[in-house]
Design an enzyme around this catalytic site. Structure first.
Site, PDB file in Angstrom:
ATOM      1  N   PHE A 151       0.811  -1.226   0.000  1.00 50.95           N
ATOM      2  CA  PHE A 151       0.000   0.000   0.000  1.00 50.95           C
ATOM      3  C   PHE A 151       0.834   1.262   0.000  1.00 50.95           C
ATOM      4  O   PHE A 151       0.367   2.326  -0.401  1.00 50.95           O
ATOM      5  CB  PHE A 151      -0.933   0.008   1.232  1.00 50.95           C
ATOM      6  CG  PHE A 151      -0.265   0.487   2.493  1.00 50.95           C
ATOM      7  CD1 PHE A 151      -0.163   1.844   2.769  1.00 50.95           C
ATOM      8  CD2 PHE A 151       0.310  -0.405   3.395  1.00 50.95           C
ATOM      9  CE1 PHE A 151       0.479   2.301   3.915  1.00 50.95           C
ATOM     10  CE2 PHE A 151       0.953   0.036   4.541  1.00 50.95           C
ATOM     11  CZ  PHE A 151       1.031   1.396   4.794  1.00 50.95           C
ATOM     12  N   LYS A 175      -1.260  -7.074  -9.187  1.00 50.44           N
ATOM     13  CA  LYS A 175      -2.224  -7.170  -8.075  1.00 50.44           C
ATOM     14  C   LYS A 175      -1.782  -6.165  -7.023  1.00 50.44           C
ATOM     15  O   LYS A 175      -0.897  -6.425  -6.210  1.00 50.44           O
ATOM     16  CB  LYS A 175      -2.202  -8.599  -7.522  1.00 50.44           C
ATOM     17  CG  LYS A 175      -3.473  -9.051  -6.839  1.00 50.44           C
ATOM     18  CD  LYS A 175      -3.923  -8.218  -5.659  1.00 50.44           C
ATOM     19  CE  LYS A 175      -3.070  -8.296  -4.439  1.00 50.44           C
ATOM     20  NZ  LYS A 175      -3.416  -7.292  -3.393  1.00 50.44           N
ATOM     21  N   SER A 228       5.321  -6.946   3.454  1.00 52.72           N
ATOM     22  CA  SER A 228       5.901  -7.202   4.772  1.00 52.72           C
ATOM     23  C   SER A 228       6.690  -8.516   4.768  1.00 52.72           C
ATOM     24  O   SER A 228       6.432  -9.401   3.950  1.00 52.72           O
ATOM     25  CB  SER A 228       4.788  -7.241   5.816  1.00 52.72           C
ATOM     26  OG  SER A 228       3.819  -8.188   5.425  1.00 52.72           O
ATOM     27  N   CYS A 283       9.429   2.005   3.259  1.00 56.17           N
ATOM     28  CA  CYS A 283      10.331   0.903   3.589  1.00 56.17           C
ATOM     29  C   CYS A 283      11.755   1.420   3.777  1.00 56.17           C
ATOM     30  O   CYS A 283      12.602   0.725   4.320  1.00 56.17           O
ATOM     31  CB  CYS A 283      10.314  -0.142   2.492  1.00 56.17           C
ATOM     32  SG  CYS A 283      10.828   0.542   0.926  1.00 56.17           S
TER      33      CYS A 283
HETATM   34  P1  NAD Z   1       1.500  -6.528   3.103  1.00 54.15           P
HETATM   35  O1  NAD Z   1       2.536  -7.572   3.217  1.00 54.15           O
HETATM   36  O2  NAD Z   1       0.396  -6.511   4.086  1.00 54.15           O
HETATM   37  O3  NAD Z   1       0.802  -6.588   1.660  1.00 54.15           O
HETATM   38  C1  NAD Z   1       1.549  -6.603   0.467  1.00 54.15           C
HETATM   39  C2  NAD Z   1       0.735  -7.278  -0.617  1.00 54.15           C
HETATM   40  O4  NAD Z   1       0.465  -8.637  -0.236  1.00 54.15           O
HETATM   41  C3  NAD Z   1      -0.617  -6.640  -0.871  1.00 54.15           C
HETATM   42  O5  NAD Z   1      -0.870  -6.643  -2.246  1.00 54.15           O
HETATM   43  C4  NAD Z   1      -1.586  -7.555  -0.131  1.00 54.15           C
HETATM   44  O6  NAD Z   1      -2.868  -7.578  -0.715  1.00 54.15           O
HETATM   45  C5  NAD Z   1      -0.935  -8.905  -0.262  1.00 54.15           C
HETATM   46  N1  NAD Z   1      -1.213  -9.793   0.866  1.00 54.15           N
HETATM   47  C6  NAD Z   1      -1.635  -9.444   2.102  1.00 54.15           C
HETATM   48  N2  NAD Z   1      -1.729 -10.536   2.878  1.00 54.15           N
HETATM   49  C7  NAD Z   1      -1.364 -11.595   2.131  1.00 54.15           C
HETATM   50  C8  NAD Z   1      -1.232 -12.992   2.377  1.00 54.15           C
HETATM   51  N3  NAD Z   1      -1.492 -13.514   3.574  1.00 54.15           N
HETATM   52  N4  NAD Z   1      -0.831 -13.782   1.366  1.00 54.15           N
HETATM   53  C9  NAD Z   1      -0.540 -13.263   0.162  1.00 54.15           C
HETATM   54  N5  NAD Z   1      -0.627 -11.941  -0.126  1.00 54.15           N
HETATM   55  C10 NAD Z   1      -1.028 -11.118   0.847  1.00 54.15           C
HETATM   56  O7  NAD Z   1       2.287  -5.133   3.100  1.00 54.15           O
HETATM   57  P2  NAD Z   1       1.672  -3.671   3.179  1.00 54.15           P
HETATM   58  O8  NAD Z   1       1.162  -3.439   4.552  1.00 54.15           O
HETATM   59  O9  NAD Z   1       0.793  -3.424   2.022  1.00 54.15           O
HETATM   60  O10 NAD Z   1       2.992  -2.803   2.925  1.00 54.15           O
HETATM   61  C11 NAD Z   1       3.864  -2.438   3.959  1.00 54.15           C
HETATM   62  C12 NAD Z   1       5.019  -3.400   4.077  1.00 54.15           C
HETATM   63  O11 NAD Z   1       5.718  -3.465   2.837  1.00 54.15           O
HETATM   64  C13 NAD Z   1       6.055  -2.965   5.083  1.00 54.15           C
HETATM   65  O12 NAD Z   1       6.510  -4.100   5.767  1.00 54.15           O
HETATM   66  C14 NAD Z   1       7.163  -2.360   4.241  1.00 54.15           C
HETATM   67  O13 NAD Z   1       8.442  -2.357   4.824  1.00 54.15           O
HETATM   68  C15 NAD Z   1       7.111  -3.243   3.060  1.00 54.15           C
HETATM   69  N6  NAD Z   1       7.708  -2.608   1.902  1.00 54.15           N
HETATM   70  C16 NAD Z   1       8.937  -3.039   1.523  1.00 54.15           C
HETATM   71  C17 NAD Z   1       9.555  -2.441   0.452  1.00 54.15           C
HETATM   72  C18 NAD Z   1      10.899  -2.892   0.017  1.00 54.15           C
HETATM   73  O14 NAD Z   1      11.327  -2.461  -1.032  1.00 54.15           O
HETATM   74  N7  NAD Z   1      11.582  -3.752   0.734  1.00 54.15           N
HETATM   75  C19 NAD Z   1       8.925  -1.409  -0.248  1.00 54.15           C
HETATM   76  C20 NAD Z   1       7.671  -1.011   0.160  1.00 54.15           C
HETATM   77  C21 NAD Z   1       7.069  -1.627   1.244  1.00 54.15           C
END
Ligand code: NAD
Length: 496
Positions: A151, A175, A228, A283
């Site tokens: 997000f 997605k 995450s 991030c």
């Molecule tokens: P999230 O892990 O909750 O969701 C990421 C994606 O996974 C979304 O599209 C979501 O719909 C999907 N998703 C959610 N639950 C799932 C599951 N159980 N199985 C499969 N897919 C699932 O992350 P978020 O809250 O949207 O984003 C924030 C996180 O992303 C933070 O931890 C941040 O550090 C990380 N992030 C990392 C980077 C990087 O480059 N390392 C960049 C941006 C964000």
């Protein structure tokens, strides 16, 4: 008033609003529901995958110059209409429009990089590798690619992935996050306006079930994920167990070391900008400041002073510098970390729960927590909110040891005036992206982005040159054009 806006999937260029289920999308600055998101079930995912597979032969055969044209046009579209996209981001994510514009600018770097795809798709050629034998290597697309995004950068992260995947001749299913999905719809439409054939880039919405259906689809050959750490790890394990290539970028805990010789005003400015920009939901946000030696009190005082000046408010307020966090649950979780910090013996110097904030929406004020050490949840966990921790150490070596002991290794920075210290830091720190007097060292589009350890599962970093490795398979051709007189039977293993 009933909410009527439905955010559709886009499959083979067509918007698909029908769905067995929907999920609400909120404006985090007001808490109001703004739209209903169509959630893709397995049949919708299968349809999108089938359409992407159908589009693959024509797209991988399309001349590279013609492919590059799409990126030049896309650049024009995004540049000329970026305020539209920034407004969408601000409405659903909550970041202020200037911050959203920054995200778009960083995303554009990937469009620009991919406009040079003729260069990035070049192979290698070796003449006369053995007598009369030439060898060349070409890059070919891997096939259908799934791109799953978080997000916190609803435009930039999709642009990190889909640009290079498409430039390399793959077809894609994007997605995006279900919390702020509309930027992805805007981007997919912009690609079509730029001349991308229908079916090359498809968009499906949803959460866990949608993602799982995508990963399981046999036609999907590669998975790019950003989110995450626990989910990144499970996606990497699942995709690779199915024999697919996968890059899964996870969470972070980024430390900013401030040496005694640093310019403390510049360091305090950087800590504030990198800690509280986008409400800490980056991030690459700085979440731990590590003052070395006896400058700690002075540095903390300077950070504290600056916090008082941060204007928190909705993106619609032109004065606002920091918006809300993404959901009511995120707010509750972050507030829990602040409460836990007090309980575990840290000093909460500025408590964002007590700030003067808008009464609706999911706002938390900037928070400063001092005397933080490993073992406290406020240090160990990724908070992903406007909470800046201070972990004091006595020496440079202790700072390096602290960072190298952390499970996350996305970004880090050192603030110093001494080149030798900077070099030592660069050489010894076990982190993927390093800033020297730069608090958020997100590499420009011509380099690739990625952390180490629990911040990235997989072998290749994302966007830039490494993306063309991830999204292509190399094929090596050995050729020989012998005269009839040179042909003979030889059962030995070919040697030169
Ligand atoms: P999230 O892990 O909750 O969701 C990421 C994606 O996974 C979304 O599209 C979501 O719909 C999907 N998703 C959610 N639950 C799932 C599951 N159980 N199985 C499969 N897919 C699932 O992350 P978020 O809250 O949207 O984003 C924030 C996180 O992303 C933070 O931890 C941040 O550090 C990380 N992030 C990392 C980077 C990087 O480059 N390392 C960049 C941006 C964000």
């Amino acid at each position: 008033m009933a909410v009527t806006t439905v955010i559709p999937h886009i499959i083979k260029g067509q918007e698909v609003s029908e769905s067995a289920s929907f999920s609400p999308v909120f404006n985090p600055a007001t808490g109001e529901e703004t739209a209903q998101l169509a959630v893709a079930d397995s049949a919708t995912v299968a349809d999108a995958v089938a359409k992407a597979q159908e589009a693959l032969p024509a797209w991988r055969s399309t001349g590279l110059a013609k492919r590059a044209d799409v990126f030049f046009k896309l650049r024009e579209i995004i540049t000329s209409r970026q305020s539209e996209l920034a407004e969408i981001i601000s409405l659903e994510h909550g970041k202020v429009p200037s911050d959203a514009a920054g995200e778009i600018a960083r995303g554009l770097e990937n469009v620009e990089f991919c406009a040079g795809l003729l260069h990035h798709m070049k192979g290698e050629y070796l003449e006369q590798a053995a007598t009369g034998i030439n060898v060349h290597q070409v890059r070919q697309p891997v096939g259908v690619v799934a791109c799953i995004t978080p997000f916190n950068f609803p435009a930039m992260v999709p642009l990190w992935m889909v640009t290079a995947a498409i430039a390399a001749g793959n077809t894609v299913i994007l997605k995006p996050s279900e919390r702020d999905p509309s930027a992805a719809n805007w981007i997919v439409k912009a690609f079509h306006e730029a001349g991308l054939p229908e079916g090359v880039l498809n968009l499906v919405h949803g959460g866990k079930d949608t993602v799982e259906a995508l990963i399981e689809a046999p036609q999907v050959k590669a998975v790019s994920f950003v989110g995450s750490t626990p989910i990144a790890k499970s996606i990497y394990e699942r995709a690779t167990a199915l024999g697919k290539r996968c890059q899964a970028l996870g969470g972070a805990k980024n430390h900013m070391v401030v040496m005694p010789d640093a310019d403390l005003d510049a360091a305090a400015d950087a800590a504030i900008s990198a800690g509280f920009g986008s409400a800490g939901e980056r991030c690459m946000a700085v979440s731990v400041v590590v003052p070395v030696g006896d400058i700690a009190d002075e540095l903390v005082a300077k950070i504290r002073e600056r916090i008082a000046d941060i204007k928190v408010g909705p993106g619609t307020d032109p004065q606002a510098e920091m918006g809300p966090v993404i959901t009511a649950q995120a707010k509750e979780r972050i507030e829990g970390f602040i409460a836990g910090a007090e309980e575990s013996g840290a000093s909460v110097l500025v408590d964002g729960r007590k700030a003067d904030l808008p009464t609706s929406g999911y706002f938390i004020g900037p928070t400063l927590v001092d005397d933080v050490v490993p073992g406290m949840p406020v240090y160990d966990e990724e908070i992903f909110g406007p909470v800046l921790a201070v972990a004091r150490v006595d020496t440079f070596d202790a700072a390096v040891e602290l960072i190298n002991s952390n499970r996350y290794a996305n970004g880090t920075a050192v603030f110093t005036r001494d080149g030798r210290t900077a070099r030592e830091f660069e050489f010894n720190i076990e982190v993927g992206m390093v800033g020297i007097n730069v608090p958020i060292p997100v590499p420009i589009g011509a380099f690739s982005f990625g952390g180490w350890k629990d911040s990235l599962f997989g072998d290749t970093h994302i966007y830039g040159p490494e993306a063309f490795n991830f999204y292509t398979r190399r094929k090596v051709v050995t050729e020989r054009w012998p005269l009839p007189s040179e042909s003979q039977v030889n059962l030995g293993f070919p040697t030169h």
